[in-house]
Structure formats: C-alpha cells, structure tokens
Design an enzyme around this catalytic site. Structure first.
Site, PDB file in Angstrom:
ATOM      1  N   GLU A  50       0.844  -1.060  -0.103  1.00  0.00           N
ATOM      2  CA  GLU A  50       0.025   0.081  -0.146  1.00  0.00           C
ATOM      3  C   GLU A  50       0.989   1.347  -0.102  1.00  0.00           C
ATOM      4  O   GLU A  50       0.379   2.444   0.214  1.00  0.00           O
ATOM      5  CB  GLU A  50      -0.934  -0.014   1.431  1.00  0.00           C
ATOM      6  CG  GLU A  50      -1.759  -1.253   1.443  1.00  0.00           C
ATOM      7  CD  GLU A  50      -2.780  -1.248   0.413  1.00  0.00           C
ATOM      8  OE1 GLU A  50      -2.855  -0.661  -0.512  1.00  0.00           O
ATOM      9  OE2 GLU A  50      -3.822  -2.097   0.818  1.00  0.00           O
ATOM     10  N   HIS A  82      -3.074   2.979   8.100  1.00  0.00           N
ATOM     11  CA  HIS A  82      -4.186   2.226   7.574  1.00  0.00           C
ATOM     12  C   HIS A  82      -4.650   1.113   8.298  1.00  0.00           C
ATOM     13  O   HIS A  82      -3.556   0.235   8.500  1.00  0.00           O
ATOM     14  CB  HIS A  82      -3.614   2.018   6.187  1.00  0.00           C
ATOM     15  CG  HIS A  82      -4.698   0.974   5.439  1.00  0.00           C
ATOM     16  ND1 HIS A  82      -6.064   1.238   5.397  1.00  0.00           N
ATOM     17  CD2 HIS A  82      -4.238   0.057   4.317  1.00  0.00           C
ATOM     18  CE1 HIS A  82      -6.398   0.167   4.679  1.00  0.00           C
ATOM     19  NE2 HIS A  82      -5.566  -0.495   4.376  1.00  0.00           N
ATOM     20  N   HIS A 134      -7.656  -2.032   9.043  1.00  0.00           N
ATOM     21  CA  HIS A 134      -8.876  -2.731   8.962  1.00  0.00           C
ATOM     22  C   HIS A 134      -9.784  -3.143  10.031  1.00  0.00           C
ATOM     23  O   HIS A 134     -10.318  -3.972  10.113  1.00  0.00           O
ATOM     24  CB  HIS A 134      -8.426  -4.041   7.970  1.00  0.00           C
ATOM     25  CG  HIS A 134      -7.662  -4.118   6.848  1.00  0.00           C
ATOM     26  ND1 HIS A 134      -7.198  -5.172   6.495  1.00  0.00           N
ATOM     27  CD2 HIS A 134      -7.285  -3.063   6.058  1.00  0.00           C
ATOM     28  CE1 HIS A 134      -6.163  -4.650   5.359  1.00  0.00           C
ATOM     29  NE2 HIS A 134      -6.434  -3.563   5.235  1.00  0.00           N
ATOM     30  N   TYR A 192     -14.735  15.195  19.314  1.00  0.00           N
ATOM     31  CA  TYR A 192     -13.355  14.671  18.843  1.00  0.00           C
ATOM     32  C   TYR A 192     -13.331  14.044  17.532  1.00  0.00           C
ATOM     33  O   TYR A 192     -12.002  14.169  17.257  1.00  0.00           O
ATOM     34  CB  TYR A 192     -13.165  13.485  20.193  1.00  0.00           C
ATOM     35  CG  TYR A 192     -12.918  14.117  21.396  1.00  0.00           C
ATOM     36  CD1 TYR A 192     -11.959  14.727  21.837  1.00  0.00           C
ATOM     37  CD2 TYR A 192     -14.078  14.295  22.382  1.00  0.00           C
ATOM     38  CE1 TYR A 192     -11.459  15.461  23.110  1.00  0.00           C
ATOM     39  CE2 TYR A 192     -13.904  15.094  23.752  1.00  0.00           C
ATOM     40  CZ  TYR A 192     -12.552  15.493  23.855  1.00  0.00           C
ATOM     41  OH  TYR A 192     -12.736  16.262  25.284  1.00  0.00           O
ATOM     42  N   HIS A 226     -13.062  -1.681   2.313  1.00  0.00           N
ATOM     43  CA  HIS A 226     -11.464  -2.132   2.933  1.00  0.00           C
ATOM     44  C   HIS A 226     -10.938  -1.444   4.041  1.00  0.00           C
ATOM     45  O   HIS A 226     -10.724  -2.227   5.139  1.00  0.00           O
ATOM     46  CB  HIS A 226     -10.562  -1.419   1.693  1.00  0.00           C
ATOM     47  CG  HIS A 226      -9.117  -1.569   1.741  1.00  0.00           C
ATOM     48  ND1 HIS A 226      -8.364  -1.438   0.609  1.00  0.00           N
ATOM     49  CD2 HIS A 226      -8.255  -2.209   2.687  1.00  0.00           C
ATOM     50  CE1 HIS A 226      -7.051  -1.845   1.077  1.00  0.00           C
ATOM     51  NE2 HIS A 226      -7.154  -2.246   2.254  1.00  0.00           N
TER      52      HIS A 226
END
Length: 210
Positions: free
Chosen positions: A73, A92, A94, A119, A159
C-alpha cells in the site's frame, strides 16, 4: 526524535493497536516520516510482532532503500505525504466498525463519518469515501492525489480507514477515534441520532485546526 526512537515507537504503538483488536493477522500498515525518508511496516507483517531493525525504509520518492520489503500500500502513503504538507504519519487499518461502514451502500461519499462527537471533528475531520480498487493498486494513490490534500482521513470502500496526522502518536489516536465513532454510528444506525451542528463544527475547526 531520532530514527531509532521513532522505530521503537512505531513498534510499540503498532503492538498496542494489534493487541486491542484494531488489526488482525497481517492486516493494516503504518508509515512515519523521518529526516531522510519514510519508515513503513513491511509487507505481510503483523502489527503485533514488528522488529525495529526490519522496518522498511524508503526515500522521499518512494524508493526502497533498507529493511524488509515495504507494504504493497506504499502508493496511498506516498500520495498523502506528497499532497498534504505537514503529514508526519499515515495509519491504515482494517478495524472492524470502520470497515463495516465502508461496506454499506448508502454512505455519503463526501462525508462518510457523521459528526457525532467533538473529538472526531477535532482529531479526524471530514472523511471522504473512496471507490474500491484492488489493494496495492497505484490507482489508490491517484485517487488520494485528486483530493489535493483537503482531507486528513479517507475511508476505502470495502477495505478500511486511512488516517494521517502531524506525527505518529497523533495519527494513531486519530485512527482510534475514527474507529470508535464508526462503532457508535453502527450502534445508532436507524435511530436518527443528534449530530453536531455546522456552527458547532466550525467552532471546533477554528479552535483545533488540523
């Protein structure tokens, strides 16, 4: 913070994310800027078991210069560094609830994480939903470049989330805040929750610029 200390912090925060269920197996990838390049979690590595001296290092153009092979990625990480000045780290994940939201067909692509709490506005900001592309595709980087640095976070369809910030600790905290907000949105789905008003959002953005 020198590079060795940054590597150790990356190991420690990655392990914390893994142990609390924000990533599973070899899912997720994290990068952090250093003086002469970018450190990145290696491909197929587990965030819970990183080794500081094996973390990938790339130069500012994205060329792999040391350590294990970087995450596939790399394109999305590089795009944020190139288009969003001041980016010091990219996270990143999941994570379960944010990924669940990314699979729903009726999200507002321009603002897919509703402003439930102050927040999420302060730490994450407005989140864009990007269309699905195969993980590791350079097209993902191009989609991020098209945002022209206007968003600190995106949600990749089917994703998961990508969150950026000025430094690694802030980026990790923001990623956690996004996941917690996604959890609240899933729990409140169909119940017409009260959201922050635009005036309240503007006040927060003025008081806490990102």
């Amino acid at each position: 913070m020198d590079e060795q200390a940054t590597r150790e912090l990356l190991v420690r925060l990655s392990r914390s994310l893994f142990e609390r269920g924000y990533s599973v197996g070899s899912a997720g990838n994290i990068s952090v800027a250093v003086d002469d390049g970018i450190l990145m979690t290696p491909t197929n590595s587990c965030l819970g078991f990183l080794e500081a001296d094996r973390i990938s290092k790339l130069d500012r153009s994205g060329r792999h210069i040391s350590g294990d092979k970087p995450s596939k990625e790399v394109f999305l990480h590089q795009a944020f560094y190139e288009t969003r000045p001041g980016t010091g780290a990219v996270v990143h994940l999941h994570s379960t609830y944010a990924t669940a939201l990314s699979c729903l067909p009726d999200l507002d692509a321009n603002d897919c994480i509703a402003p439930l709490t102050p927040y999420v506005v302060m730490r994450v900001g407005q989140v864009r939903l990007l269309p699905y592309v195969r993980p590791g595709e350079p097209a993902m980087g191009e989609m991020i470049r098209e945002l022209q640095g206007k968003h600190a976070a995106v949600l990749l369809a089917n994703h998961g989330p990508v969150v950026t910030a000025k430094d690694l600790t802030t980026a990790v905290y923001a990623a956690e805040e996004l996941e917690e907000t996604a959890k609240l949105l899933v729990l409140l789905r169909g119940q017409n929750p009260r959201l922050l008003t635009q005036a309240q959002i503007d006040e927060l953005n003025t008081a806490f610029p990102k």
